[in-house]
Design a protein around this motif. Structure first.
Motif, PDB file in Angstrom:
ATOM      1  N   ALA A 124       0.828  -1.202   0.000  1.00  0.00           N
ATOM      2  CA  ALA A 124       0.000   0.000   0.000  1.00  0.00           C
ATOM      3  C   ALA A 124       0.864   1.254   0.000  1.00  0.00           C
ATOM      4  CB  ALA A 124      -0.924  -0.003   1.220  1.00  0.00           C
ATOM      5  N   ARG A 125       1.928   1.249   0.803  1.00  0.00           N
ATOM      6  CA  ARG A 125       2.834   2.388   0.849  1.00  0.00           C
ATOM      7  C   ARG A 125       3.535   2.573  -0.493  1.00  0.00           C
ATOM      8  NH1 ARG A 125       4.074   7.368   2.342  1.00  0.00           N
ATOM      9  NH2 ARG A 125       6.281   7.694   2.831  1.00  0.00           N
ATOM     10  N   GLU A 126       3.941   1.479  -1.095  1.00  0.00           N
ATOM     11  CA  GLU A 126       4.609   1.525  -2.402  1.00  0.00           C
ATOM     12  C   GLU A 126       3.684   2.138  -3.450  1.00  0.00           C
ATOM     13  OE1 GLU A 126       5.479  -1.937  -5.579  1.00  0.00           O
ATOM     14  OE2 GLU A 126       6.493  -2.195  -3.649  1.00  0.00           O
ATOM     15  N   ALA A 127       2.425   1.702  -3.458  1.00  0.00           N
ATOM     16  CA  ALA A 127       1.470   2.241  -4.432  1.00  0.00           C
ATOM     17  C   ALA A 127       1.195   3.717  -4.173  1.00  0.00           C
ATOM     18  CB  ALA A 127       0.173   1.441  -4.375  1.00  0.00           C
ATOM     19  N   ASP A 128       1.063   4.092  -2.897  1.00  0.00           N
ATOM     20  CA  ASP A 128       0.803   5.505  -2.563  1.00  0.00           C
ATOM     21  C   ASP A 128       1.951   6.399  -3.047  1.00  0.00           C
ATOM     22  OD1 ASP A 128      -1.591   4.845  -1.408  1.00  0.00           O
ATOM     23  OD2 ASP A 128      -0.841   4.862   0.652  1.00  0.00           O
ATOM     24  N   ILE A 129       3.193   5.957  -2.814  1.00  0.00           N
ATOM     25  CA  ILE A 129       4.348   6.746  -3.237  1.00  0.00           C
ATOM     26  C   ILE A 129       4.371   6.885  -4.756  1.00  0.00           C
ATOM     27  CG2 ILE A 129       6.874   6.739  -3.402  1.00  0.00           C
ATOM     28  CD1 ILE A 129       6.958   5.501  -0.627  1.00  0.00           C
ATOM     29  N   GLN A 130       4.103   5.800  -5.451  1.00  0.00           N
ATOM     30  CA  GLN A 130       4.149   5.849  -6.913  1.00  0.00           C
ATOM     31  C   GLN A 130       3.057   6.757  -7.470  1.00  0.00           C
ATOM     32  OE1 GLN A 130       5.514   2.051  -9.042  1.00  0.00           O
ATOM     33  NE2 GLN A 130       4.603   1.236  -7.188  1.00  0.00           N
ATOM     34  N   ARG A 131       1.854   6.703  -6.884  1.00  0.00           N
ATOM     35  CA  ARG A 131       0.778   7.575  -7.360  1.00  0.00           C
ATOM     36  C   ARG A 131       1.116   9.043  -7.116  1.00  0.00           C
ATOM     37  NH1 ARG A 131      -2.496   3.516  -4.837  1.00  0.00           N
ATOM     38  NH2 ARG A 131      -3.485   2.177  -6.411  1.00  0.00           N
ATOM     39  N   ALA A 132       1.685   9.331  -5.943  1.00  0.00           N
ATOM     40  CA  ALA A 132       2.034  10.723  -5.627  1.00  0.00           C
ATOM     41  C   ALA A 132       3.124  11.242  -6.567  1.00  0.00           C
ATOM     42  CB  ALA A 132       2.492  10.815  -4.174  1.00  0.00           C
ATOM     43  N   LEU A 133       4.151  10.428  -6.801  1.00  0.00           N
ATOM     44  CA  LEU A 133       5.229  10.841  -7.706  1.00  0.00           C
ATOM     45  C   LEU A 133       4.704  10.986  -9.135  1.00  0.00           C
ATOM     46  CD1 LEU A 133       8.152   8.614  -6.391  1.00  0.00           C
ATOM     47  CD2 LEU A 133       7.978  11.103  -6.211  1.00  0.00           C
ATOM     48  N   LEU A 134       3.831  10.090  -9.539  1.00  0.00           N
ATOM     49  CA  LEU A 134       3.259  10.164 -10.885  1.00  0.00           C
ATOM     50  C   LEU A 134       2.509  11.477 -11.076  1.00  0.00           C
ATOM     51  CD1 LEU A 134       2.552   8.910 -13.613  1.00  0.00           C
ATOM     52  CD2 LEU A 134       0.654   7.719 -12.500  1.00  0.00           C
ATOM     53  N   LEU A 165      10.367   0.955  -3.606  1.00  0.00           N
ATOM     54  CA  LEU A 165       9.771   0.852  -4.940  1.00  0.00           C
ATOM     55  C   LEU A 165      10.462  -0.247  -5.734  1.00  0.00           C
ATOM     56  CD1 LEU A 165       9.377   4.616  -5.953  1.00  0.00           C
ATOM     57  CD2 LEU A 165       7.777   3.135  -4.734  1.00  0.00           C
ATOM     58  N   PRO A 166       9.790  -0.790  -6.737  1.00  0.00           N
ATOM     59  CA  PRO A 166      10.428  -1.798  -7.596  1.00  0.00           C
ATOM     60  C   PRO A 166      11.710  -1.250  -8.215  1.00  0.00           C
ATOM     61  CG  PRO A 166       8.066  -1.711  -8.022  1.00  0.00           C
ATOM     62  CD  PRO A 166       8.377  -0.561  -7.111  1.00  0.00           C
ATOM     63  N   VAL A 207       6.954   4.476 -16.853  1.00  0.00           N
ATOM     64  CA  VAL A 207       7.390   3.426 -15.941  1.00  0.00           C
ATOM     65  C   VAL A 207       6.468   3.350 -14.722  1.00  0.00           C
ATOM     66  CG1 VAL A 207       9.222   2.790 -14.338  1.00  0.00           C
ATOM     67  CG2 VAL A 207       9.797   3.428 -16.668  1.00  0.00           C
ATOM     68  N   LEU A 208       6.132   4.493 -14.147  1.00  0.00           N
ATOM     69  CA  LEU A 208       5.254   4.497 -12.973  1.00  0.00           C
ATOM     70  C   LEU A 208       3.857   3.976 -13.319  1.00  0.00           C
ATOM     71  CD1 LEU A 208       6.297   7.907 -11.375  1.00  0.00           C
ATOM     72  CD2 LEU A 208       6.412   5.671 -10.253  1.00  0.00           C
ATOM     73  N   THR A 209       3.344   4.387 -14.462  1.00  0.00           N
ATOM     74  CA  THR A 209       2.017   3.923 -14.878  1.00  0.00           C
ATOM     75  C   THR A 209       2.004   2.415 -15.067  1.00  0.00           C
ATOM     76  OG1 THR A 209       1.587   6.041 -15.978  1.00  0.00           O
ATOM     77  CG2 THR A 209       0.211   4.172 -16.613  1.00  0.00           C
ATOM     78  N   GLU A 210       3.026   1.887 -15.722  1.00  0.00           N
ATOM     79  CA  GLU A 210       3.097   0.445 -15.957  1.00  0.00           C
ATOM     80  C   GLU A 210       3.283  -0.311 -14.651  1.00  0.00           C
ATOM     81  OE1 GLU A 210       2.505  -2.519 -18.684  1.00  0.00           O
ATOM     82  OE2 GLU A 210       2.453  -0.348 -18.989  1.00  0.00           O
ATOM     83  N   SER A 211       4.063   0.246 -13.739  1.00  0.00           N
ATOM     84  CA  SER A 211       4.275  -0.411 -12.439  1.00  0.00           C
ATOM     85  C   SER A 211       2.982  -0.476 -11.637  1.00  0.00           C
ATOM     86  CB  SER A 211       5.350   0.343 -11.647  1.00  0.00           C
ATOM     87  OG  SER A 211       5.551  -0.246 -10.376  1.00  0.00           O
ATOM     88  N   ARG A 230       0.058  -0.599 -12.848  1.00  0.00           N
ATOM     89  CA  ARG A 230      -0.856  -1.533 -13.517  1.00  0.00           C
ATOM     90  C   ARG A 230      -0.465  -2.993 -13.297  1.00  0.00           C
ATOM     91  NH1 ARG A 230      -1.153   1.424 -19.437  1.00  0.00           N
ATOM     92  NH2 ARG A 230      -2.653   3.061 -18.905  1.00  0.00           N
ATOM     93  N   GLY A 231       0.841  -3.274 -13.452  1.00  0.00           N
ATOM     94  CA  GLY A 231       1.241  -4.680 -13.444  1.00  0.00           C
ATOM     95  C   GLY A 231       2.455  -5.026 -12.617  1.00  0.00           C
ATOM     96  N   GLY A 232       3.008  -4.067 -11.885  1.00  0.00           N
ATOM     97  CA  GLY A 232       4.153  -4.361 -11.037  1.00  0.00           C
ATOM     98  C   GLY A 232       5.474  -4.349 -11.779  1.00  0.00           C
ATOM     99  N   ALA A 233       6.506  -4.805 -11.073  1.00  0.00           N
ATOM    100  CA  ALA A 233       7.865  -4.755 -11.613  1.00  0.00           C
ATOM    101  C   ALA A 233       8.011  -5.592 -12.883  1.00  0.00           C
ATOM    102  CB  ALA A 233       8.860  -5.224 -10.553  1.00  0.00           C
ATOM    103  N   ASP A 234       7.334  -6.738 -12.953  1.00  0.00           N
ATOM    104  CA  ASP A 234       7.446  -7.590 -14.141  1.00  0.00           C
ATOM    105  C   ASP A 234       6.932  -6.870 -15.393  1.00  0.00           C
ATOM    106  OD1 ASP A 234       8.511  -9.599 -12.607  1.00  0.00           O
ATOM    107  OD2 ASP A 234       6.620 -10.689 -12.371  1.00  0.00           O
ATOM    108  N   ALA A 235       5.844  -6.131 -15.232  1.00  0.00           N
ATOM    109  CA  ALA A 235       5.299  -5.386 -16.371  1.00  0.00           C
ATOM    110  C   ALA A 235       6.268  -4.300 -16.824  1.00  0.00           C
ATOM    111  CB  ALA A 235       3.954  -4.768 -15.994  1.00  0.00           C
ATOM    112  N   VAL A 236       6.938  -3.660 -15.874  1.00  0.00           N
ATOM    113  CA  VAL A 236       7.921  -2.629 -16.219  1.00  0.00           C
ATOM    114  C   VAL A 236       9.089  -3.251 -16.974  1.00  0.00           C
ATOM    115  CG1 VAL A 236       9.530  -0.915 -15.313  1.00  0.00           C
ATOM    116  CG2 VAL A 236       7.288  -1.182 -14.260  1.00  0.00           C
ATOM    117  N   GLU A 237       9.574  -4.397 -16.499  1.00  0.00           N
ATOM    118  CA  GLU A 237      10.682  -5.081 -17.170  1.00  0.00           C
ATOM    119  C   GLU A 237      10.311  -5.439 -18.598  1.00  0.00           C
ATOM    120  OE1 GLU A 237      13.629  -5.373 -16.257  1.00  0.00           O
ATOM    121  OE2 GLU A 237      13.803  -5.535 -14.085  1.00  0.00           O
TER     122      GLU A 237
END
Length: 223
Positions: free
Chosen positions: A43-53, A108-109, A168-172, A174-181
């Motif tokens: 949850a914290r990881e997702a919150d940080i990514q949304r805020a940075l995005l 973060l991933p 990268v943040l949008t893809e993460s 949506r699908g996590g680190a694997d989707a970004v890779e």
């Protein structure tokens, strides 16, 4: 007679059973704690990514609005070179959220971190360059003009870096680190394919220029 009575006294049997229940309780509680901590981390990881995005997206939009076209950029640089114009550059201090979460950026991933850090690093360099440019604009127009050209180039690089961080943040999210890779692998494959398509023409052009130079060098009249 209970089967264990010949080996353990009833009191010892009761102690063993109590110990087993306590040990099982510890295992269950530890497992629940790990699941809870993992959930909180996600949850914290997702919150940080949304805020940075949100922060990066807002500033990239501003950069796109502020970037001049080539003709306007050339006119601006010429005015600065004359020494009688001090440009009013925006303060690109759009890093409040990044500053607030920098201590937690490691959660973060891995493939997400580098594009974010690169974007904010370029943003910091832009701010420092803008400060120096305003300081010397009146005293050294020629140097200030070169710095303005560098600033505009850096603005474009920062915008492109921000767009990549947004992807990268949008893809993460949506699908996590694997989707970004997977996305990064596809980008690399597309870049290699484009290079392979363009390279033969560039080599042929280079060979033509070399042949022309060789022909002129072998002409005794220098033609």
């Amino acid at each position: 007679m209970p089967p264990l009575d010949s080996y353990l006294s009833p009191q010892l049997q009761q102690a063993v059973i109590t110990g087993l229940f306590v040990a099982i309780g510890w295992v269950v509680v530890a497992s629940q704690t790990r699941r809870r901590d993992a959930g909180l981390r996600r949850a914290r990881e997702a919150d940080i990514q949304r805020a940075l995005l949100a922060e990066i997206r807002a500033h990239v939009f501003a950069l796109e609005q502020q970037s001049p076209d080539p003709e306007d950029a050339a006119a601006l640089i010429a005015r600065i070179r004359s020494g009688d114009f001090v440009p009013t550059l925006p303060q690109h201090g759009n890093d409040r959220i990044f500053t607030a979460v920098i201590a937690d950026i490691h959660i973060l991933p891995a493939p997400v971190i580098d594009p974010i850090v690169l974007y904010y690093r370029l943003l910091s360099v832009m701010g420092a360059l803008a400060t120096d440019l305003r300081r010397i604009a009146r005293s050294d127009g020629r140097r200030a003009a070169q710095m303005m050209a560098d600033y505009l180039s850096l603005m474009e690089e920062t915008r492109d870096s921000g767009i990549q961080a947004i992807r990268v943040l949008t893809e993460s999210l949506r699908g996590g680190a694997d989707a970004v890779e997977r996305m990064l692998d596809e980008d690399e494959a597309a870049a290699l394919a484009q290079l392979a398509q363009r390279l033969p023409g560039e080599i042929a052009e280079m060979r033509g220029r070399l042949d022309a130079i060789s022909s002129r060098s072998s002409d005794p009249r220098g033609r």
